[in-house]
Design a protein around this motif. Structure first.
Motif, mmCIF file in Angstrom:
data_model
loop_
_atom_site.group_PDB
_atom_site.id
_atom_site.type_symbol
_atom_site.label_atom_id
_atom_site.label_comp_id
_atom_site.label_asym_id
_atom_site.label_seq_id
_atom_site.Cartn_x
_atom_site.Cartn_y
_atom_site.Cartn_z
ATOM 1 N N SER A 52 1.131 -1.196 0.027
ATOM 2 C CA SER A 52 0.234 -0.122 -0.048
ATOM 3 C C SER A 52 0.728 1.191 -0.006
ATOM 4 N N GLN A 53 0.880 2.081 -1.032
ATOM 5 C CA GLN A 53 1.899 3.162 -1.375
ATOM 6 C C GLN A 53 1.167 4.198 -1.929
ATOM 7 N N ASN A 54 2.207 5.130 -2.164
ATOM 8 C CA ASN A 54 1.627 6.682 -2.827
ATOM 9 C C ASN A 54 0.593 7.187 -2.061
ATOM 10 N N GLY A 64 -14.424 0.171 -4.813
ATOM 11 C CA GLY A 64 -15.407 0.458 -4.492
ATOM 12 C C GLY A 64 -16.063 0.950 -3.102
ATOM 13 N N SER A 65 -15.282 0.775 -2.282
ATOM 14 C CA SER A 65 -15.777 1.126 -1.021
ATOM 15 C C SER A 65 -14.788 2.211 0.012
ATOM 16 N N THR A 66 -13.653 2.603 -0.573
ATOM 17 C CA THR A 66 -12.755 3.359 0.018
ATOM 18 C C THR A 66 -12.931 4.720 -0.600
ATOM 19 N N GLU A 67 -12.635 5.726 0.224
ATOM 20 C CA GLU A 67 -12.329 7.141 -0.229
ATOM 21 C C GLU A 67 -10.833 7.543 -0.572
ATOM 22 N N HIS A 68 -10.493 8.390 -1.416
ATOM 23 C CA HIS A 68 -9.180 9.014 -1.870
ATOM 24 C C HIS A 68 -8.521 7.534 -2.455
ATOM 25 N N ASP A 93 -8.094 7.621 -5.554
ATOM 26 C CA ASP A 93 -7.414 8.264 -6.784
ATOM 27 C C ASP A 93 -5.929 8.552 -6.457
ATOM 28 N N TYR A 94 -5.670 8.583 -5.118
ATOM 29 C CA TYR A 94 -4.330 8.813 -4.542
ATOM 30 C C TYR A 94 -3.374 7.689 -4.301
ATOM 31 N N ARG A 95 -4.022 6.475 -4.542
ATOM 32 C CA ARG A 95 -3.427 5.370 -3.805
ATOM 33 C C ARG A 95 -2.872 4.414 -4.852
ATOM 34 N N GLN A 96 -1.921 3.730 -4.435
ATOM 35 C CA GLN A 96 -1.112 2.397 -5.199
ATOM 36 C C GLN A 96 -1.143 1.352 -4.286
ATOM 37 N N VAL A 97 -1.963 0.307 -5.037
ATOM 38 C CA VAL A 97 -1.896 -1.156 -4.084
ATOM 39 C C VAL A 97 -1.579 -2.106 -4.956
ATOM 40 N N LEU A 98 -0.823 -3.199 -4.683
ATOM 41 C CA LEU A 98 -0.299 -4.110 -5.269
ATOM 42 C C LEU A 98 -0.864 -5.321 -4.335
ATOM 43 N N ALA A 99 -1.228 -6.513 -4.809
ATOM 44 C CA ALA A 99 -1.542 -7.685 -4.023
ATOM 45 C C ALA A 99 -1.297 -8.871 -4.773
ATOM 46 N N VAL A 100 -0.857 -9.986 -4.108
ATOM 47 C CA VAL A 100 -0.909 -11.583 -4.581
ATOM 48 C C VAL A 100 -1.541 -12.236 -3.527
ATOM 49 N N ASP A 101 -2.205 -13.399 -4.057
ATOM 50 C CA ASP A 101 -3.044 -14.092 -3.202
ATOM 51 C C ASP A 101 -2.573 -15.484 -3.293
ATOM 52 N N ASN A 102 -3.294 -16.490 -2.428
ATOM 53 C CA ASN A 102 -2.607 -17.711 -2.089
ATOM 54 C C ASN A 102 -2.578 -18.551 -3.228
ATOM 55 N N ARG A 103 -3.160 -18.322 -4.220
ATOM 56 C CA ARG A 103 -2.938 -19.056 -5.555
ATOM 57 C C ARG A 103 -2.245 -18.566 -6.478
ATOM 58 N N GLY A 104 -1.456 -17.450 -6.317
ATOM 59 C CA GLY A 104 -0.473 -16.725 -7.452
ATOM 60 C C GLY A 104 -1.088 -15.716 -8.044
ATOM 61 N N ARG A 105 -2.366 -15.386 -7.833
ATOM 62 C CA ARG A 105 -3.051 -14.536 -8.703
ATOM 63 C C ARG A 105 -2.823 -12.903 -8.208
ATOM 64 N N THR A 106 -2.684 -12.099 -9.170
ATOM 65 C CA THR A 106 -2.271 -10.698 -8.772
ATOM 66 C C THR A 106 -3.292 -9.624 -9.021
ATOM 67 N N ALA A 107 -3.010 -8.623 -8.579
ATOM 68 C CA ALA A 107 -3.888 -7.386 -9.035
ATOM 69 C C ALA A 107 -3.276 -5.964 -8.556
ATOM 70 N N THR A 108 -3.427 -5.031 -9.241
ATOM 71 C CA THR A 108 -2.789 -3.914 -8.953
ATOM 72 C C THR A 108 -3.781 -2.643 -9.156
ATOM 73 N N PRO A 117 -5.377 7.634 -10.594
ATOM 74 C CA PRO A 117 -4.951 8.744 -11.487
ATOM 75 C C PRO A 117 -4.045 9.958 -10.825
ATOM 76 N N ARG A 118 -4.138 9.983 -9.513
ATOM 77 C CA ARG A 118 -3.675 11.139 -8.966
ATOM 78 C C ARG A 118 -2.285 10.775 -8.311
ATOM 79 N N ALA A 119 -1.673 9.411 -8.617
ATOM 80 C CA ALA A 119 -0.506 8.866 -8.033
ATOM 81 C C ALA A 119 0.547 9.916 -8.646
#
Length: 224
Positions: free
Chosen positions: A42-44, A73-77, A79-94, A98-100
């Motif tokens: 969780s960065q930026n 869909g549930s968190t304010e701000h 537009d300012y955040r950068q989040v990266l994730a990997v789950d227990n099956r190796g699937r990823t999402a980022t 736009p305000r990074a």
């Protein structure tokens, strides 16, 4: 002000995260991992609460993509955040709002996601993913190799001053949580030096926690 990697070892099921930044103590705010669940950056303009929220969602069965979508869909701000994730099956999402800050980018592969902001080159995350996928060995080594690849591609636009490495295995606490919170030298080199010192002792620290009567000698003055 940050570039980072989250990853899963397909052979061992370990999760890990490595991060570097021009800001002080970046790993204290941005690095999140939970055994059996996943790893999150969780960065930026960082909201440290986002990491545990994504891990909680993945612990309930959400994929990395579903957890990031729920956050969006549930968190304010966001537009300012950068989040990266990997789950227990190796699937990823980022997610990169736009305000990074500055030049920002992310890249994903199997078991790995990388991202950054205020980058010297938008290809930094892709270079990190490529390095991770091409590497073998201990997850900690592979994460640091990826950080080196990001640095070689340009890293952050300005000098970096802090870095960290976090690893989780089967126990409820991080089996490695190494940080350089501020230095005028290269913090990634500092974490590499800490890892070289700590890695040979990692298993012993877990044994000391779980089975102290069978733990190896501490090897310090006064230890009988």
């Amino acid at each position: 002000m940050t570039f980072s990697i989250v990853a899963r070892c397909a052979e061992t099921g370990w999760f890990g995260m490595a991060v570097a930044s021009s800001s002080p103590a970046v790993a204290a705010r941005c690095a999140h991992a939970r055994a059996g669940v996943g790893a999150v950056a969780s960065q930026n303009i960082t909201d440290p609460a986002l990491g545990p929220r994504v891990l909680d969602l993945m612990a309930l069965g959400a994929s990395a993509e579903q957890a990031i979508a729920a956050l969006r869909g549930s968190t304010e701000h966001m537009d300012y955040r950068q989040v990266l994730a990997v789950d227990n099956r190796g699937r990823t999402a980022t997610h990169s709002g736009p305000r990074a800050l500055g030049v920002w980018a992310s890249a994903e592969g199997e078991n790995v996601a990388c991202g950054g902001n205020l980058l010297a080159d938008p290809q930094v995350p892709a270079a990190m993913v490529e390095s991770f996928e091409a590497s073998q060995g201990h997850l900690g080594d592979r994460l640091l190799l990826a950080m080196r690849a990001g640095l070689a591609r340009g890293g952050e636009a300005g000098p970096i001053h802090s870095a960290g490495l976090k690893l989780v295995d089967a126990v409820s606490w991080p089996v490695a949580d190494l940080r350089v919170d501020w230095t005028q030298d290269c913090p990634i080199a500092g974490v590499e030096a800490l890892w070289a010192l700590y890695q040979p002792q990692l298993d012993a620290y877990v044994i000391r926690a779980l089975h102290p009567t069978g733990a190896p000698s501490y090897g310090v003055p006064g230890d009988l």
